[in-house]
Design a protein around this motif. Structure first.
Motif, short mmCIF file in Angstrom:
data_model
loop_
_atom_site.label_atom_id
_atom_site.label_comp_id
_atom_site.label_asym_id
_atom_site.label_seq_id
_atom_site.Cartn_x
_atom_site.Cartn_y
_atom_site.Cartn_z
N TYR A 1 -51.83 -11.59 50.47
CA TYR A 1 -51.08 -12.02 49.29
C TYR A 1 -50.82 -13.54 49.35
O TYR A 1 -50.66 -14.10 50.43
CB TYR A 1 -49.73 -11.30 49.22
CG TYR A 1 -49.76 -10.02 48.43
CD1 TYR A 1 -50.52 -8.93 48.86
CD2 TYR A 1 -49.03 -9.89 47.26
CE1 TYR A 1 -50.54 -7.76 48.13
CE2 TYR A 1 -49.04 -8.71 46.53
CZ TYR A 1 -49.80 -7.66 46.97
OH TYR A 1 -49.82 -6.49 46.25
N GLU B 1 -49.82 6.16 43.32
CA GLU B 1 -48.48 5.85 43.85
C GLU B 1 -47.75 7.12 44.24
O GLU B 1 -47.87 8.14 43.57
CB GLU B 1 -47.66 5.12 42.79
CG GLU B 1 -48.23 3.79 42.38
CD GLU B 1 -47.42 3.17 41.26
OE1 GLU B 1 -46.26 2.78 41.52
OE2 GLU B 1 -47.93 3.08 40.13
N HIS C 1 -45.92 2.30 47.04
CA HIS C 1 -46.47 1.82 45.77
C HIS C 1 -47.59 0.80 45.92
O HIS C 1 -48.38 0.61 45.01
CB HIS C 1 -45.36 1.19 44.91
CG HIS C 1 -44.33 2.18 44.45
ND1 HIS C 1 -44.56 3.08 43.44
CD2 HIS C 1 -43.07 2.41 44.88
CE1 HIS C 1 -43.48 3.83 43.27
NE2 HIS C 1 -42.56 3.45 44.12
N ASN C 2 -47.62 0.13 47.06
CA ASN C 2 -48.58 -0.96 47.19
C ASN C 2 -49.84 -0.47 47.90
O ASN C 2 -49.77 0.10 48.99
CB ASN C 2 -47.94 -2.11 47.97
CG ASN C 2 -48.76 -3.37 47.90
OD1 ASN C 2 -49.94 -3.37 48.24
ND2 ASN C 2 -48.15 -4.44 47.45
N PRO C 3 -51.02 -0.72 47.32
CA PRO C 3 -52.26 -0.25 47.96
C PRO C 3 -52.56 -0.95 49.28
O PRO C 3 -53.37 -0.47 50.06
CB PRO C 3 -53.33 -0.56 46.92
CG PRO C 3 -52.74 -1.59 46.04
CD PRO C 3 -51.27 -1.37 46.04
N VAL D 1 -43.96 -7.06 44.76
CA VAL D 1 -44.88 -6.56 45.79
C VAL D 1 -44.93 -5.05 45.75
O VAL D 1 -45.96 -4.45 46.06
CB VAL D 1 -44.43 -7.06 47.19
CG1 VAL D 1 -45.17 -6.34 48.30
CG2 VAL D 1 -44.67 -8.55 47.31
N GLY D 2 -43.86 -4.41 45.32
CA GLY D 2 -43.82 -2.96 45.22
C GLY D 2 -44.50 -2.42 43.97
O GLY D 2 -44.51 -1.21 43.75
N VAL D 3 -45.07 -3.28 43.16
CA VAL D 3 -45.79 -2.85 41.95
C VAL D 3 -47.28 -2.93 42.24
O VAL D 3 -47.76 -3.98 42.69
CB VAL D 3 -45.43 -3.77 40.76
CG1 VAL D 3 -46.29 -3.46 39.56
CG2 VAL D 3 -43.96 -3.63 40.43
N PRO D 4 -48.05 -1.87 42.01
CA PRO D 4 -49.46 -1.89 42.43
C PRO D 4 -50.36 -2.80 41.59
O PRO D 4 -51.27 -3.37 42.10
CB PRO D 4 -49.90 -0.42 42.30
CG PRO D 4 -48.92 0.19 41.37
CD PRO D 4 -47.65 -0.56 41.50
#
Lengths: 154, 122
Positions: free
Chosen positions: B95, A74, A58-60, B46-49
């Motif tokens: 980050y 994603e 999910h993370n770029p 962190v798992g959310v774009p």
């Protein structure tokens, strides 16, 4: 007189032993409560690993494909980014103490490629599976399965 | 001699009751639970774009929080440093995480791009 002396000696020995036993019981009681408290606050390692692995698809900044317009797709892994260097950008425990934290080995089942985090020592505690799409350098997208081998700590 | 035995029993009962009372009145369990949950919230963010915000679903006015790039710390107001509970997490490269709150009813973790901020919820 002799009987009285015998009784005193016997009681003395009895209370010495009883004192040690009672002390041990009280200490054991304290440890039991502490252990119970630790159980109450424990987080299942599978849950932690699942949340940590969310970033992978999910993370770029990890392995997700970003198209030329900057749109993050994603669930689609960019094969050109599926490298150890990218893994170090995505998830890199401290080099000195990282073995005490979660470490991962990622494997794309059909492609047969693997990447590992920097403190992974092939001690797999459990495995997670994610269905993903994989895009190669030619732009071909195929369905694959991402296998995540999780190492809790050494 | 009987009195001595009664005294020993009473002392043992007092000791075990004191230990149990100390554990139940301690806030350590609550602080550990909060720190673990905040860490899981960080991993989820962190798992959310894109941008996101998550509110911690409990009243936390009795506690203070400090968020840094590598850890979240929870402590009671005015508590000694050795009683703080901290949990570490790993962020992707680039980050940042920052923020501190004290005696606020509700706290939120807000992700703006690659920056995560801890603040009181409005």
């Amino acid at each position: 007189m002799k009987r009285a002396q015998f009784d005193v000696a016997r009681k003395t020995i009895y209370w010495m032993i009883a004192g040690i036993v009672i002390t041990l019981v009280v200490i054991a009681f304290a440890f039991t409560l502490g252990s119970y408290r630790n159980k109450l606050t424990q987080v299942a390692p599978e849950l932690r690993a699942e949340l940590l692995s969310l970033r992978i698809v999910h993370n770029p900044y990890c392995f997700v494909w970003i198209d030329k317009f900057g749109v993050v797709h994603e669930g689609i892994i960019d094969l050109t980014k599926f490298t150890s260097a990218q893994m170090d950008l995505c998830y890199a425990p401290e080099k000195e103490r990282g073995f005490q934290d979660f470490n991962f080995r990622l494997r794309l089942e059909q492609r047969g490629v693997e990447v590992m985090s920097n403190n992974y020592f092939h001690k797999d505690d459990f495995t997670l599976f994610k269905e993903v799409l994989v895009r190669d350098s030619q732009g071909v997208v195929i369905k694959d399965r991402l296998i995540i081998y999780v190492e809790e700590k050494i | 001699m009987m009195i001595f035995e009664i005294l020993v029993v009473a002392l043992t009962i007092y000791l075990t009751t004191s230990i149990a009372a100390a554990y139940t009145s301690s806030t350590l369990t609550t602080k550990i639970t909060m720190a673990e949950e905040m860490r899981m919230m960080m991993d989820t963010l962190v798992g959310v774009p894109g941008d996101a915000m998550a509110m911690y679903p409990h009243k936390v006015s009795a506690y203070s929080f400090i968020l840094t790039k590598g850890s979240i710390s929870v402590f009671g107001v005015g508590e000694a440093h050795n009683l703080w509970v901290a949990r570490e997490f790993i962020l992707p490269q680039g980050y940042t995480a920052e923020g501190s709150v004290e005696s606020v009813d509700a706290i939120c973790l807000e992700k703006r791009g690659i920056k995560i901020v801890l603040r009181g919820c409005i």
